[in-house]
Structure formats: C-alpha cells, structure tokens
Design an enzyme around this catalytic site. Sequence first.
Site, PDB file in Angstrom:
ATOM      1  N   ARG A 125       0.822  -1.204   0.000  1.00 53.24           N
ATOM      2  CA  ARG A 125       0.000   0.000   0.000  1.00 53.24           C
ATOM      3  C   ARG A 125       0.862   1.263   0.000  1.00 53.24           C
ATOM      4  NH1 ARG A 125      -4.969  -0.774   4.089  1.00 53.24           N
ATOM      5  NH2 ARG A 125      -5.653   1.069   2.907  1.00 53.24           N
ATOM      6  N   GLN A 172      -7.111   9.602   6.545  1.00 53.38           N
ATOM      7  CA  GLN A 172      -5.811   9.125   7.014  1.00 53.38           C
ATOM      8  C   GLN A 172      -4.728  10.179   6.791  1.00 53.38           C
ATOM      9  OE1 GLN A 172      -4.964   5.352   5.189  1.00 53.38           O
ATOM     10  NE2 GLN A 172      -6.678   4.309   6.168  1.00 53.38           N
ATOM     11  N   ASP A 327     -15.227   2.422   1.904  1.00 46.54           N
ATOM     12  CA  ASP A 327     -15.057   1.037   2.341  1.00 46.54           C
ATOM     13  C   ASP A 327     -16.298   0.197   2.107  1.00 46.54           C
ATOM     14  OD1 ASP A 327     -12.437   1.314   3.192  1.00 46.54           O
ATOM     15  OD2 ASP A 327     -13.023   1.954   5.206  1.00 46.54           O
TER      16      ASP A 327
END
Length: 443
Positions: A125, A172, A327
């Site tokens: 990632r 994030q 998500d």
Amino acid sequence: MPSAPQLTARPAGRALTGTVRAPGDKSISHRSMIFGAMATGVTEVEGLLEGDDILATARAAEAFGATVERLGEGRWRVTGQGGLKTPASVIDCGNAGTGVRLLMGAAAGYPITATFDGDASLRKRPMKRVTGPLTEMGARFDWAAVEDRLPVTVHGGNLEGIDYLQTVASAQIKSAILLAGLNATGETVVTEPEKSRDHTERMLRAFGAEVGVEPLNLNGGGEGWKITLKGGQTLTGTTVSVPGDPSSAAFPLAAGLIVPGSVVTVEGVMLNPLRTGLFETWIEMGADLTIADERESGGERIGDVTARHSALKGIVVPESRAASMIDEYPILAATAAFAEGATVMRGVGEMRVKESDRISLMVNGLRACGVRVEEEAEGFIVAGGPVRGGATVATAHDHRIAMSHLVLGLAAEQPVSVLDPEMIATSFPGFVEMMNGLGAEIV
C-alpha cells in the site's frame, strides 16, 4: 473466527431475523489507542473493536511508551506519558493501513526514531501520500527497500506547521498531518475541497485540543472545509465510548435487504453524516431501511438501524458520496447484483489502493457468480439480475471482499465460497457467529 482455508455461504432457506450489535467502530478504536498514548494521564475506552488491526495499534501504543491494559471485553485503559518514546523494536502494524499512517504522523512530531512495517498486504500500500506532507513539515524518512512502501523509518521532531491542500479526500492523510501538527511550531492548516471523515477533529477536542473548522464555499457548488490546528498543544486522557461501526453493520443489514422475508436490526450504529453514504444510497435504491432511537454517545450520533427485505433498483451513485462510503462499495456491489437495472459506481479509484485492488476483485468475484459487471479505471457498473453463485472467490486476504461475497451467497441460487477468510478477524471478529445467529448458514 475459524482458521479454515475457505468459508462457504449457502442460500438461506429461511428469512434472517434478529437484533445484533455491531462491533466497535474501527476508526474510533484506532484513534483511542493512539491519542491515549500521546496524552498525559488515563484514557478509559469502552466498546473497543478487538480485531487484529486494532490489537496491532494497541501493541504499537505500548511500544511507544504507554501502559495499555485490557480490563474486559471491549474495555481498555491506556495510560499515556505525555508523548511518544523511541520504541525498542520495529512497529509491526499487521494489516492496519489506518494504524500505520496515523502512527507515522504521531511519531513524526516527537524527536524519536521509529521503523514501521506490516504484513505482505500492507507492504503493497502507498505511504508517500502521508510521508510527503510530513516531509514538508520537517520529518525524514528512510525507505528500507522500495520507496513509497513499507518498511520505512521515520526521524521525527523539529517540525513546522504547513498549509496543505488535500487533493484526495482521505481522513488518514489529514489525520497524520494534524497529529504531527500538535507538536509542530506555528499553525497547521489542512484544506479539504471534499470532506473526509472528521473523527480526528472530534476526538482531538475530546482530548482537550483546540481545532478550528471553517466551511468552504467552492465554485461549482462543492462543499469542503478548512481545518486549523495550533502547534504546541498537549492532549489529556479522557473517556472514549466507541460507537458501533457502520462499515461492519453494513454486512448483516445487506443480508436483511436481499434475503426474502428478512428483518435485521443492528443496534448502536454510528450515524456520523460522513459515514452514512451507504445508507443514503440504499434508500435511494428503494431499501426499506429505518433508524430508531437516535441518541448521542461519545460525541457521535448513534441509532438502531433496521433492514427489511426490499425490491432494489439500480441507480447512479453520486461521485461526491465516495469519501463517505469508500469502504462500503464492495458490499454495495453485492447488493446491487440483486437490484433491477444497473448500479453505476464511479469516482472510486481509491478502492484500488486499499487492502487490495477492490474494484478488480469485486468485478472478478461477481462475474464468477454469474453477475454482469463492467470494469472501468475509476469504478465499475453492476447489472442486476439473477445471481447464480456456485463459485469460489479469491479474496487476496481482504476482509471486505470476503464478507461481501459471503453475504451475496446467502441470496444466490447456489453456495458461494471465499478463500483465505481468516482476515475477516482484522475488522469483524465474530462475523460468522453473528450471521449464523440471524439464521444464515456460513460454514
């Protein structure tokens, strides 16, 4: 959660019924551990999600010098020392993308050195989306093997606040910058043309920090905001009540929508408007979705959500909604397979850099189950119709891909199996037991 090489969902021979409680919200759970470690004094946490990702963050908090204790199911105490210390060994974040990115931001603000690593999935990632702005603030990063990928070592301290324009709606990235900004000189400003989750702003206030949030009126009618944080602030331990995770609640609710005759209620679900995009989308598709007993818990709105079997219709999902439900697109795609007409999901390229390439995996899995799907670079289109099932689906160790296809299998014509289901425990320990308690057959 069994450690079987695969799990199989069999078509439900009866309606699913019952009332369950969603696991604690993953975003709040991560932050409670990290903020508690950075704070001075005791943070008491109720309802913590005890999945693998959160346990990795709890171990990291301890490695950074906090005292972390489990007092009972979902009950934890974190005693912080007013800052983070250099850990004695590598911080292994497992599969936790949120954990590692927020921890890097937090660590960057202190004069310490820390190396971060993770499992094979997390190592794939991208990390420069976080380390880039942190470097602008004065942190240094050494990449062990491949630039932009874990493992990476952060050298923190002596940071200066920055004015950062966020081009990707990512809580994030924003959170990492704000956590570093707590210990930077001057002001740190994050401008978001498109809103992302605001849990960090809310929780920083709960821990005693001052955070300014101003709305942006953008040309073209978009909505965003500017977040301002003064450096040199300290956090004080507090009490955190973790609400139910809407991303996890989505799975039993989806089963309620697609299995004939079903009525499923999930209690205590977070209703933060930046997290309820899936619920809005389902309602637009014709879902019989109702919310009762709305109340406040831990600074967040929560309520009890009931899903009844519904005749769904395909829609074009607004691209502006992506940040509030990124998500949830895998489980949306699974329910869209049972809708009348096509469901168009675009502007979701971020799905390709989650725990896996979720667009590709959902497209492949749905096609294997007989669903017509069109893949695009930044999205996909699911054509509703008969769902044959009868497939074994590769998950690339991605918990949401696995759970989405298992829910699909409950309403398909034939059973659906998923490979490598052990990763479900990262976000939803007890998923199989909960679903089977409602009347499903997942073995």
